[in-house]
Design an enzyme around this catalytic site. Structure first.
Site, PDB file in Angstrom:
ATOM      1  N   ASP A   1      -9.921  -5.102  -4.287  1.00 16.05           N
ATOM      2  CA  ASP A   1      -9.236  -4.284  -3.299  1.00 16.05           C
ATOM      3  C   ASP A   1     -10.165  -3.128  -2.973  1.00 16.05           C
ATOM      4  O   ASP A   1     -10.505  -2.326  -3.845  1.00 16.05           O
ATOM      5  CB  ASP A   1      -7.908  -3.777  -3.878  1.00 16.05           C
ATOM      6  CG  ASP A   1      -7.059  -3.024  -2.868  1.00 16.05           C
ATOM      7  OD1 ASP A   1      -7.624  -2.391  -1.956  1.00 16.05           O
ATOM      8  OD2 ASP A   1      -5.824  -3.044  -3.008  1.00 16.05           O
TER       9      ASP A   1
ATOM     10  N   HIS B   1      -7.176  -6.039   0.208  1.00  9.44           N
ATOM     11  CA  HIS B   1      -6.063  -5.090   0.199  1.00  9.44           C
ATOM     12  C   HIS B   1      -4.852  -5.555   1.024  1.00  9.44           C
ATOM     13  O   HIS B   1      -3.723  -5.529   0.543  1.00  9.44           O
ATOM     14  CB  HIS B   1      -6.532  -3.720   0.700  1.00  9.44           C
ATOM     15  CG  HIS B   1      -5.456  -2.686   0.675  1.00  9.44           C
ATOM     16  ND1 HIS B   1      -4.860  -2.252  -0.493  1.00  9.44           N
ATOM     17  CD2 HIS B   1      -4.829  -2.007   1.682  1.00  9.44           C
ATOM     18  CE1 HIS B   1      -3.935  -1.349  -0.222  1.00  9.44           C
ATOM     19  NE2 HIS B   1      -3.893  -1.189   1.088  1.00  9.44           N
TER      20      HIS B   1
ATOM     21  N   SER C   1       0.833  -1.198   0.000  1.00  8.25           N
ATOM     22  CA  SER C   1       0.000   0.000   0.000  1.00  8.25           C
ATOM     23  C   SER C   1       0.876   1.259   0.000  1.00  8.25           C
ATOM     24  O   SER C   1       1.713   1.418  -0.879  1.00  8.25           O
ATOM     25  CB  SER C   1      -0.952  -0.043   1.199  1.00  8.25           C
ATOM     26  OG  SER C   1      -1.963   0.924   1.077  1.00  8.25           O
TER      27      SER C   1
END
Length: 251
Positions: free
Chosen positions: A194, A224, A93
């Protein structure tokens, strides 16, 4: 500020091959600890820093900016550089954003890049109001914990601090602008489902980097936070194979 149990940084001294591991926004090293430990068990030298403002309280995070997070990552890179002659950066991320910045900032020091659901932009129209909203509302509902696997919890905040989020947008803008500077071998692992980072991020990354060695793997059974999800073993296996291939070393 006390650090939450389980949110501590991780470090391991091993071979001359280093692995720089970066966690995501509002999260903690806990989300990347399985990968860090797998690398350590293989004999690599590993640094997984706790980003400033993370692993404590969301209010604490709201007093920091992206430059603080980057300084911590860059300091970890410097530690690895003093011990290692080959370094691979791994990030989830926003950790992927920071790992990308490491590749841009150290083109001859980072020898490979592993990105898991990396963040470079958000299409949510509500973000347009963020420059003003951050001065009125301190936080909104959490974006953390997007995991498909039942019973698994990410150690992350239950609120998203808006001043810090606005700073992250500034990080996205800079890193996205400079994506063509990325020339290192790239392993991209991303989830089609996601609920935090849009698919445009992976499309943008693959289209703009200058890397000629690019591998894309879909994480079809994870959301995610894929490093803690059903595809965690796949991610670790592919990461280990990638590190061995681009460094020419098994440890």
């Amino acid at each position: 500020m006390d650090v939450l149990p389980g949110a501590e940084p991780f470090a391991h001294d091993g071979s001359a091959t280093g692995v720089l591991v970066c966690h995501g926004f509002t999260g903690s090293p806990q989300s990347m600890l399985p990968i860090a430990r797998r690398c350590a068990d293989a004999g690599y030298t590993v640094r997984l820093p706790r980003l400033p403002g993370h692993g404590t309280t969301w209010q604490d995070l709201n007093t920091t900016a992206w430059t603080d997070w980057w300084s911590e990552v860059d300091a970890a890179y410097d530690e690895l550089r003093r011990r290692c002659d080959r370094i691979v950066a791994v990030g989830l991320s926003m950790g992927g954003t920071l790992a990308t910045l490491a590749a841009q900032s150290h083109p001859h020091g980072i020898h490979g890049l592993v990105l898991i659901n990396p963040a470079y932009t958000m299409s949510d129209l509500r973000l347009r109001a963020l420059p003003l909203l951050q001065h009125v509302v301190p936080s909104i509902a959490a974006i953390a914990g997007d995991i498909k696997k039942p019973g698994v919890r990410e150690l992350a905040y239950d609120r998203t601090p808006l001043k810090a989020l606005q700073s992250q947008r500034q990080l996205w803008a800079q890193v996205t602008r400079d994506l063509p500077q990325v020339t290192q071998p790239l392993l991209l692992l991303h989830s089609p489902q996601d609920h935090v980072v849009p698919p445009e991020c992976s499309t943008l990354l693959l289209a703009r980097v200058s890397s000629t060695d690019k591998t894309e793997i879909l994480l079809t059974d994870s959301y995610h936070v894929a490093t803690l999800d059903n595809d965690a073993e796949l991610i670790e296996d592919e990461t280990m194979q990638f590190i061995q291939r681009v460094t020419g070393r098994s440890s």
